[in-house]
Design a protein around this motif. Structure first.
Motif, mmCIF file in Angstrom:
data_model
loop_
_atom_site.group_PDB
_atom_site.id
_atom_site.type_symbol
_atom_site.label_atom_id
_atom_site.label_comp_id
_atom_site.label_asym_id
_atom_site.label_seq_id
_atom_site.Cartn_x
_atom_site.Cartn_y
_atom_site.Cartn_z
ATOM 1 N N UNK A 28 38.559 30.279 8.634
ATOM 2 C CA UNK A 28 37.441 30.353 9.239
ATOM 3 C C UNK A 28 36.792 31.585 9.124
ATOM 4 N N UNK A 29 37.516 32.721 8.932
ATOM 5 C CA UNK A 29 37.082 33.889 8.898
ATOM 6 C C UNK A 29 36.585 34.308 7.435
ATOM 7 N N UNK A 30 35.265 34.742 7.437
ATOM 8 C CA UNK A 30 34.553 34.978 6.013
ATOM 9 C C UNK A 30 34.467 36.288 5.600
ATOM 10 N N UNK A 31 34.995 37.226 6.247
ATOM 11 C CA UNK A 31 34.779 38.834 5.926
ATOM 12 C C UNK A 31 36.538 39.135 6.071
ATOM 13 N N UNK A 32 36.678 39.765 4.710
ATOM 14 C CA UNK A 32 37.989 40.387 4.706
ATOM 15 C C UNK A 32 37.794 41.961 4.374
ATOM 16 N N UNK A 47 38.097 48.500 0.959
ATOM 17 C CA UNK A 47 36.808 47.560 0.336
ATOM 18 C C UNK A 47 36.704 46.543 1.408
ATOM 19 N N UNK A 48 35.369 45.736 1.120
ATOM 20 C CA UNK A 48 35.573 44.559 2.024
ATOM 21 C C UNK A 48 34.645 43.543 1.234
ATOM 22 N N UNK A 49 34.886 42.003 1.706
ATOM 23 C CA UNK A 49 34.273 41.221 1.207
ATOM 24 C C UNK A 49 33.589 40.154 2.371
ATOM 25 N N UNK A 50 32.545 39.642 1.898
ATOM 26 C CA UNK A 50 32.017 38.331 2.814
ATOM 27 C C UNK A 50 31.552 37.383 2.104
ATOM 28 N N UNK A 51 32.225 36.027 2.487
ATOM 29 C CA UNK A 51 32.041 34.810 1.698
ATOM 30 C C UNK A 51 32.394 35.228 0.264
ATOM 31 N N UNK A 52 33.443 36.048 0.018
ATOM 32 C CA UNK A 52 34.159 36.210 -1.106
ATOM 33 C C UNK A 52 33.505 37.254 -1.945
ATOM 34 N N UNK A 53 32.286 37.621 -1.662
ATOM 35 C CA UNK A 53 31.613 38.535 -2.632
ATOM 36 C C UNK A 53 32.150 40.079 -2.010
ATOM 37 N N UNK A 54 32.076 40.955 -2.990
ATOM 38 C CA UNK A 54 32.322 42.549 -2.462
ATOM 39 C C UNK A 54 31.210 42.890 -2.074
ATOM 40 N N UNK A 55 31.159 43.582 -0.954
ATOM 41 C CA UNK A 55 30.111 44.263 -0.224
ATOM 42 C C UNK A 55 30.182 45.891 -0.458
ATOM 43 N N UNK A 56 31.525 46.334 -0.336
ATOM 44 C CA UNK A 56 31.591 47.657 -0.346
ATOM 45 C C UNK A 56 33.097 48.047 -1.039
ATOM 46 N N UNK A 65 42.400 50.952 -8.684
ATOM 47 C CA UNK A 65 42.587 49.902 -7.992
ATOM 48 C C UNK A 65 41.563 48.822 -8.180
ATOM 49 N N UNK A 66 41.844 47.527 -7.995
ATOM 50 C CA UNK A 66 40.995 46.555 -8.058
ATOM 51 C C UNK A 66 41.149 45.493 -6.839
ATOM 52 N N UNK A 67 39.958 44.922 -6.227
ATOM 53 C CA UNK A 67 40.097 43.889 -5.186
ATOM 54 C C UNK A 67 39.407 42.491 -5.650
ATOM 55 N N UNK A 68 39.995 41.403 -5.398
ATOM 56 C CA UNK A 68 39.386 40.352 -5.727
ATOM 57 C C UNK A 68 39.535 39.343 -4.302
ATOM 58 N N UNK A 69 38.788 38.257 -4.367
ATOM 59 C CA UNK A 69 39.164 36.997 -3.558
ATOM 60 C C UNK A 69 38.842 35.779 -4.505
ATOM 61 N N UNK A 70 39.950 35.423 -5.043
ATOM 62 C CA UNK A 70 40.072 34.338 -5.978
ATOM 63 C C UNK A 70 39.456 32.856 -5.030
ATOM 64 N N UNK A 71 39.980 32.913 -3.917
ATOM 65 C CA UNK A 71 39.223 31.729 -3.182
ATOM 66 C C UNK A 71 39.181 32.162 -1.622
ATOM 67 N N UNK A 72 38.742 31.216 -0.622
ATOM 68 C CA UNK A 72 38.306 31.817 0.528
ATOM 69 C C UNK A 72 39.872 32.106 1.361
ATOM 70 N N UNK A 73 40.869 31.463 0.971
ATOM 71 C CA UNK A 73 42.062 31.754 1.642
ATOM 72 C C UNK A 73 43.104 32.875 0.902
ATOM 73 N N UNK A 74 42.542 33.601 -0.036
ATOM 74 C CA UNK A 74 43.314 34.539 -0.586
ATOM 75 C C UNK A 74 42.605 35.636 -1.004
ATOM 76 N N UNK A 75 43.146 36.866 -0.722
ATOM 77 C CA UNK A 75 42.347 38.330 -1.083
ATOM 78 C C UNK A 75 43.548 38.881 -1.828
#
Lengths: 115, 111
Positions: A28-32, A47-56, A65-75
């Motif tokens: 249920x959390x949409x920010x990582x 770095x951080x993501x909201x709704x899986x999109x990288x914001x910063x 370094x690389x950061x991704x969110x393949x889906x809402x349950x995995x960063x």
């Protein structure tokens, strides 16, 4: 009791190897968020993501370094190639995405040692 | 860039004594959060302060936000061994959601 989970909890690797760290945010959390903690620099935002999109990702060394969110349950946070100076504790945190002042819930961290 | 300075870096107290850590900024903060990290653990959210002059209490912990919103403090009354850890203040830059942390105050309690 909902918690942020991170794997692996500990990682020892040799310089030049690829390292992948994984994080499962609270459902249920949409920010990582990804943070790094060292004795010298303290806690730093990578770095951080909201709704899986990288914001910063301005805090993250871009060349390795690389950061991704393949889906809402995995960063994921990947380091390639790793260097001894990357040795640190890497924390993932998640939040409800309400913006300023939101509580962030931290995972237990991945303790990385690069030899 | 904007930073928050936390003092002291280390604080040794006898169990039962009070403890205070201070967080100071050169510029006005929109809000400030406090986290506690036990040895070997992860940061755990304690409180958020938003209003000028705000004071909040959690049992033996008292949190204050300065009138100018440039400083904050955390005071623990009658410390217990369970209070051991590092206390961090943190803030968000502008509209960004990611936190910028102070260096923390390590609280060491001698029984």
């Amino acid at each position: 009791d909902a918690r942020v989970t991170q794997t692996p909890r500990h990682k020892v690797t040799e310089m030049g190897q690829e390292v992948t760290m994984r994080c499962q945010p609270i459902l249920g959390h949409n920010t990582v968020f990804w943070y790094r903690q060292t004795m010298m620099q303290g806690l730093e935002l990578l770095a951080y993501f909201r709704n899986r999109a990288p914001l910063d990702d301005s805090g993250m060394p871009k060349d390795r370094f690389s950061a991704e969110m393949p889906d809402a349950t995995l960063a994921t946070l990947k380091i390639q190639p790793s260097e001894p100076r990357d040795s640190a504790v890497y924390f993932c945190a998640s939040g409800l995405g309400v913006g300023a002042g939101e509580t962030q819930y931290f995972g237990p961290g991945t303790r990385l040692l690069v030899l | 860039g904007q930073q928050v300075m936390q003092i002291p870096q280390y604080q040794h107290v006898q169990e039962g004594e009070d403890f205070t850590t201070y967080c100071n900024s050169s510029t006005t903060l929109s809000n400030i959060q406090w986290y506690k990290q036990r040895p070997g653990g992860h940061p755990v959210f304690l409180i958020q302060l938003v209003k000028s002059g705000e004071v909040k209490k959690q049992k033996r912990l008292t949190f204050q936000f300065g009138e100018a919103k440039k400083n904050s403090s955390l005071h623990i009354t009658a410390t217990q061994t369970t209070d051991v850890g590092t206390y961090f203040c943190a803030y968000q830059r502008g509209g960004a959601d990611g936190l910028t942390f102070g260096k923390g105050t390590h609280l060491i309690i001698q029984p």
